[in-house]
Design an enzyme around this catalytic site. Structure first.
Site, PDB file in Angstrom:
ATOM      1  N   THR A  13       0.838  -1.209   0.000  1.00  9.67           N
ATOM      2  CA  THR A  13       0.000   0.000   0.000  1.00  9.67           C
ATOM      3  C   THR A  13       0.870   1.255   0.000  1.00  9.67           C
ATOM      4  O   THR A  13       0.552   2.245  -0.681  1.00  9.67           O
ATOM      5  CB  THR A  13      -0.938  -0.008   1.239  1.00  9.67           C
ATOM      6  OG1 THR A  13      -1.568  -1.280   1.299  1.00  9.67           O
ATOM      7  CG2 THR A  13      -1.993   1.068   1.152  1.00  9.67           C
ATOM      8  N   CYS A  32      -6.077 -12.062   5.361  1.00  7.30           N
ATOM      9  CA  CYS A  32      -7.347 -12.185   6.090  1.00  7.30           C
ATOM     10  C   CYS A  32      -8.260 -13.245   5.462  1.00  7.30           C
ATOM     11  O   CYS A  32      -9.177 -13.749   6.117  1.00  7.30           O
ATOM     12  CB  CYS A  32      -8.058 -10.840   6.119  1.00  7.30           C
ATOM     13  SG  CYS A  32      -6.981  -9.502   6.658  1.00  7.30           S
ATOM     14  N   TYR A  68      11.152   4.641   7.937  1.00  7.36           N
ATOM     15  CA  TYR A  68       9.763   4.603   8.413  1.00  7.36           C
ATOM     16  C   TYR A  68       9.401   3.142   8.708  1.00  7.36           C
ATOM     17  O   TYR A  68       9.985   2.220   8.136  1.00  7.36           O
ATOM     18  CB  TYR A  68       8.816   5.134   7.330  1.00  7.36           C
ATOM     19  CG  TYR A  68       8.954   6.625   7.096  1.00  7.36           C
ATOM     20  CD1 TYR A  68       8.003   7.502   7.601  1.00  7.36           C
ATOM     21  CD2 TYR A  68      10.023   7.151   6.369  1.00  7.36           C
ATOM     22  CE1 TYR A  68       8.115   8.874   7.397  1.00  7.36           C
ATOM     23  CE2 TYR A  68      10.142   8.521   6.163  1.00  7.36           C
ATOM     24  CZ  TYR A  68       9.180   9.380   6.672  1.00  7.36           C
ATOM     25  OH  TYR A  68       9.294  10.733   6.475  1.00  7.36           O
TER      26      TYR A  68
HETATM   27  P1  FAD Z   1       2.234  -8.479   6.536  1.00 12.48           P
HETATM   28  O1  FAD Z   1       0.982  -8.258   5.788  1.00 12.48           O
HETATM   29  O2  FAD Z   1       2.355  -9.739   7.315  1.00 12.48           O
HETATM   30  O3  FAD Z   1       3.439  -8.372   5.511  1.00 12.48           O
HETATM   31  C1  FAD Z   1       4.748  -8.490   5.916  1.00 12.48           C
HETATM   32  C2  FAD Z   1       5.556  -9.130   4.803  1.00 12.48           C
HETATM   33  O4  FAD Z   1       6.901  -8.795   4.993  1.00 12.48           O
HETATM   34  C3  FAD Z   1       5.506 -10.645   4.840  1.00 12.48           C
HETATM   35  O5  FAD Z   1       4.984 -11.148   3.625  1.00 12.48           O
HETATM   36  C4  FAD Z   1       6.955 -11.070   5.036  1.00 12.48           C
HETATM   37  O6  FAD Z   1       7.299 -12.208   4.285  1.00 12.48           O
HETATM   38  C5  FAD Z   1       7.703  -9.858   4.557  1.00 12.48           C
HETATM   39  N1  FAD Z   1       9.033  -9.701   5.179  1.00 12.48           N
HETATM   40  C6  FAD Z   1       9.322  -9.708   6.499  1.00 12.48           C
HETATM   41  N2  FAD Z   1      10.636  -9.489   6.707  1.00 12.48           N
HETATM   42  C7  FAD Z   1      11.189  -9.327   5.478  1.00 12.48           C
HETATM   43  C8  FAD Z   1      12.502  -9.065   5.035  1.00 12.48           C
HETATM   44  N3  FAD Z   1      13.505  -8.894   5.896  1.00 12.48           N
HETATM   45  N4  FAD Z   1      12.734  -8.980   3.700  1.00 12.48           N
HETATM   46  C9  FAD Z   1      11.722  -9.127   2.811  1.00 12.48           C
HETATM   47  N5  FAD Z   1      10.449  -9.377   3.196  1.00 12.48           N
HETATM   48  C10 FAD Z   1      10.183  -9.466   4.494  1.00 12.48           C
HETATM   49  N6  FAD Z   1      -6.610  -8.228   9.978  1.00 12.48           N
HETATM   50  C11 FAD Z   1      -7.827  -7.661   9.920  1.00 12.48           C
HETATM   51  O7  FAD Z   1      -7.925  -6.436  10.071  1.00 12.48           O
HETATM   52  N7  FAD Z   1      -8.944  -8.419   9.683  1.00 12.48           N
HETATM   53  C12 FAD Z   1      -8.894  -9.747   9.479  1.00 12.48           C
HETATM   54  O8  FAD Z   1      -9.922 -10.411   9.247  1.00 12.48           O
HETATM   55  C13 FAD Z   1      -7.626 -10.382   9.556  1.00 12.48           C
HETATM   56  N8  FAD Z   1      -7.507 -11.723   9.393  1.00 12.48           N
HETATM   57  C14 FAD Z   1      -6.265 -12.290   9.396  1.00 12.48           C
HETATM   58  C15 FAD Z   1      -6.166 -13.664   9.175  1.00 12.48           C
HETATM   59  C16 FAD Z   1      -4.912 -14.276   9.164  1.00 12.48           C
HETATM   60  C17 FAD Z   1      -4.818 -15.756   8.949  1.00 12.48           C
HETATM   61  C18 FAD Z   1      -3.740 -13.486   9.360  1.00 12.48           C
HETATM   62  C19 FAD Z   1      -2.393 -14.129   9.341  1.00 12.48           C
HETATM   63  C20 FAD Z   1      -3.845 -12.119   9.596  1.00 12.48           C
HETATM   64  C21 FAD Z   1      -5.095 -11.514   9.613  1.00 12.48           C
HETATM   65  N9  FAD Z   1      -5.234 -10.143   9.854  1.00 12.48           N
HETATM   66  C22 FAD Z   1      -6.482  -9.562   9.812  1.00 12.48           C
HETATM   67  C23 FAD Z   1      -4.065  -9.294  10.185  1.00 12.48           C
HETATM   68  C24 FAD Z   1      -3.531  -8.557   8.969  1.00 12.48           C
HETATM   69  O9  FAD Z   1      -3.340  -9.460   7.931  1.00 12.48           O
HETATM   70  C25 FAD Z   1      -2.220  -7.872   9.341  1.00 12.48           C
HETATM   71  O10 FAD Z   1      -2.484  -6.967  10.395  1.00 12.48           O
HETATM   72  C26 FAD Z   1      -1.590  -7.109   8.184  1.00 12.48           C
HETATM   73  O11 FAD Z   1      -1.341  -7.977   7.123  1.00 12.48           O
HETATM   74  C27 FAD Z   1      -0.275  -6.466   8.634  1.00 12.48           C
HETATM   75  O12 FAD Z   1       0.394  -5.896   7.559  1.00 12.48           O
HETATM   76  P2  FAD Z   1       1.994  -5.794   7.551  1.00 12.48           P
HETATM   77  O13 FAD Z   1       2.352  -5.127   6.274  1.00 12.48           O
HETATM   78  O14 FAD Z   1       2.439  -5.222   8.824  1.00 12.48           O
HETATM   79  O15 FAD Z   1       2.493  -7.301   7.560  1.00 12.48           O
END
Ligand code: FAD
Length: 543
Positions: free
Chosen positions: A14, A42, A276
């Site tokens: 995003t 999700c 960030y």
């Molecule tokens: P993520 O979306 O987890 O993305 C992080 C990415 O970074 C990962 O793909 C990882 O592989 C990558 N990464 C990490 N370290 C490195 C590195 N050093 N180099 C390269 N890549 C790296 N939230 C809701 O609001 N409603 C819901 O219904 C909901 N259901 C969910 C169901 C499940 C099964 C799960 C697992 C989560 C759910 N969530 C839900 C939570 C939501 O998905 C997360 O809060 C959100 O995805 C967080 O976004 P993020 O970018 O912080 O992390």
């Protein structure tokens, strides 16, 4: 401007697209160590349960589409393994070849997410799973397909645990949840958890509450040693919670909190102004209490992404915090959760009261209306709405969202009563459930009625209870010792009531008993309306 982004899902992807919309000339490189970017985490439980059938439907974007539409350089299966802050560069390791290389940045964005907690990593077994990405979901599906397990235990009864229970029930297997807390979805109030328990049990899910899993052994079956017993199963899914993936940030010397979450300011800048961070890996503020913690939800990650991109591009923008608006499907019901629980109010010594009403989702004369249960937690001195739960089969998301806005804008009971909301019979009532909630709280605040909760009633010695439901309802089941005078016969039977005693009045949901309380109070009786009525008493009686 060259921006390097670590993590290609909710927060990272995003941020990347917003950056491109703001700056056509920026060089944007997105690193994702997994195979997919921008996938719907999700949706994973529903993919396992075959509600979402095609894996491709989970992939919101692909690296190719990202390049074509947004001109973003996506590098999958490449992990950022080190940040060199002095020279503003990152070291990357290619997963397939092990080869490493460097990439410089002007601004670095960390959205690495959080990893599922797994205290059983040492147990050698191919039937213990965690769920974070599409591959994890594929593994569970493949295991079920080839082994046809007859039973599954989900360890942890939070949001994902309950969703997994529902989805595994789509298969012909016995599903259990082991939860260390006294009830499922441990953050919610105990009274509301009873609705969740009833619904999951109705669908055959077995609950082991107040019990942790201490050991898992791989035998013919998996043997789980709980606090009080041992159980056997063919498959275990660990849904114990998540921990911020902040090693990279830690090794780079960025400031973390004691739980390992990256500390950021309201512009989502870390302790290094050129770096960030956002999403599950960071600590943010609860805007009601001011307390700082992580919030592992997709909505906050998406909004923080906009803040990050704006600030990188010179548009001052802040993420001010969260209130925890969330919603969960529980088989045939939905549960909306927003704001503070009773427990948090007690811990923070916030003066509060509760109100529970059971209105219908829309006008009852139009087919399909469903009864809702709405609980509000409000400041007993100011009537400001602090938290709410909404349980039902229809309109739950709408009401949760309205109450979320009410809480974020610090509305009081009178503000809810005054809200102008849309109405036609198929959708709502002329007095919407939110207006009714405001009215009920206002009535209490203005001393038109006193209330008592089921928990308070239980602590009363020999309460004097008046049931104003019909004789038929009373005969079906009633509170032990309650006397029955149906509401419509109350005025003629006042003499039957003892004026010297406090009378707890109840009906099915609390509406008829409110009318009874008004009659009795004006006639000089000392009355209290049972909050939530027989519905709440009945759901909590097996506690
Ligand atoms: P993520 O979306 O987890 O993305 C992080 C990415 O970074 C990962 O793909 C990882 O592989 C990558 N990464 C990490 N370290 C490195 C590195 N050093 N180099 C390269 N890549 C790296 N939230 C809701 O609001 N409603 C819901 O219904 C909901 N259901 C969910 C169901 C499940 C099964 C799960 C697992 C989560 C759910 N969530 C839900 C939570 C939501 O998905 C997360 O809060 C959100 O995805 C967080 O976004 P993020 O970018 O912080 O992390």
């Amino acid at each position: 401007m060259k921006v390097v982004i670590v993590g290609g899902v909710a927060g990272g992807a995003t941020t990347a697209t917003r950056l491109r919309r703001l700056d056509e000339n920026a060089e944007i490189i997105l690193f994702e160590r997994g195979e997919h970017i921008s996938f719907a985490n999700c949706g994973l439980p529903y993919y396992i349960g075959n509600i979402i059938k095609d894996e491709n439907d989970l992939l919101v974007q692909t690296p190719e589409k990202f390049k074509e539409r947004f001109n973003i350089d996506v590098r999958i299966k490449q992990e950022v393994i080190r940040i060199d802050r002095n020279n503003k560069k990152v070291e990357i390791k290619k997963k397939d070849t092990g080869e490493t290389y460097f990439e410089t940045y002007d601004k670095l964005v960390l959205s690495p997410g959080a990893e599922p907690i797994n205290p059983f990593k040492d147990v050698k077994s191919d039937r213990i799973f965690t769920i974070r990405n599409v591959n994890d979901a594929e593994k569970v599906k493949a295991f079920i397909k080839s082994n046809n397990p007859k039973s599954a235990v989900i360890v942890g009864g939070g949001y994902i645990g309950v969703e997994m229970a529902e989805n595994l029930s789509e298969y012909n297997m016995e599903v259990s949840i082991v939860e260390k807390a006294p009830h499922l979805i441990s953050i919610i109030d105990n009274d509301i958890a009873h609705f969740v328990h009833k619904e999951v049990k109705k669908h055959g899910v077995k609950l082991y509450l107040n019990q942790g899993v201490n050991k898992i052994e791989e035998q013919e079956k998996l043997v789980l040693t709980l606090d009080n017993e041992k159980i056997e199963t063919d498959l275990v899914i660990l849904c114990i919670g998540v921990r911020p993936e902040s090693n990279l940030a830690k090794e780079a010397g960025l400031t973390l909190n004691e739980k390992g979450a990256i500390i950021v300011n309201s512009k989502m800048q870390t302790s290094d102004e050129n770096i960030y961070a956002l999403g599950d890996a960071v600590e943010v503020q609860n805007i009601i209490t001011g307390a700082r913690s992580g919030i592992a939800l997709a909505g906050p990650a998406n909004r923080q992404a906009r803040t990050v991109a704006n600030n990188i591009e010179g548009i001052t923008s802040t993420y001010d915090g969260f209130i925890g608006s969330s919603i969960l499907k529980v088989f045939n019901y939905s549960l909306g959760i927003v704001g503070l629980s009773e427990r948090v109010c007690q811990t923070l010594k916030i003066p509060y009261k509760i109100m529970i009403i059971s209105p219908y989702s829309h006008a009852t004369y139009y087919p399909g209306a469903k009864m809702l249960t709405i609980k509000a937690i409000y400041n007993s001195e100011t009537s400001q709405i602090l938290g709410a739960y909404i349980w039902g089969k229809a309109s739950v998301d709408k009401i949760t969202d309205i109450l979320s806005i009410a809480i974020q804008t610090k509305m009081k009971a009178a503000d809810l009563s005054a809200l102008e909301l849309c109405y036609a019979p198929p959708f709502s009532s002329a007095k919407s459930p939110v207006n009714i909630l405001g009215n009920a709280i206002e009535n209490e605040i203005n001393d038109l009625v006193d209330t008592i909760s089921v928990e308070e009633l239980r602590n009363e010695e020999k309460p004097y209870i008046l049931d104003v439901r019909t004789i038929e309802e009373y005969n079906l089941s009633h509170i032990d010792g309650a006397i029955n005078i149906p509401l419509d016969e109350l005025r003629e039977n006042l003499k039957k009531l003892d004026k010297s005693k406090e009378i707890v009045v109840h009906c099915h949901s609390g509406l008829r008993s409110y009318l009874a309380c008004r009659i009795l109070k004006q006639k000089g009786y000392n009355v209290k309306n049972l909050i939530g009525g027989y519905i709440m008493y009945d759901i909590m009686k097996n506690d």
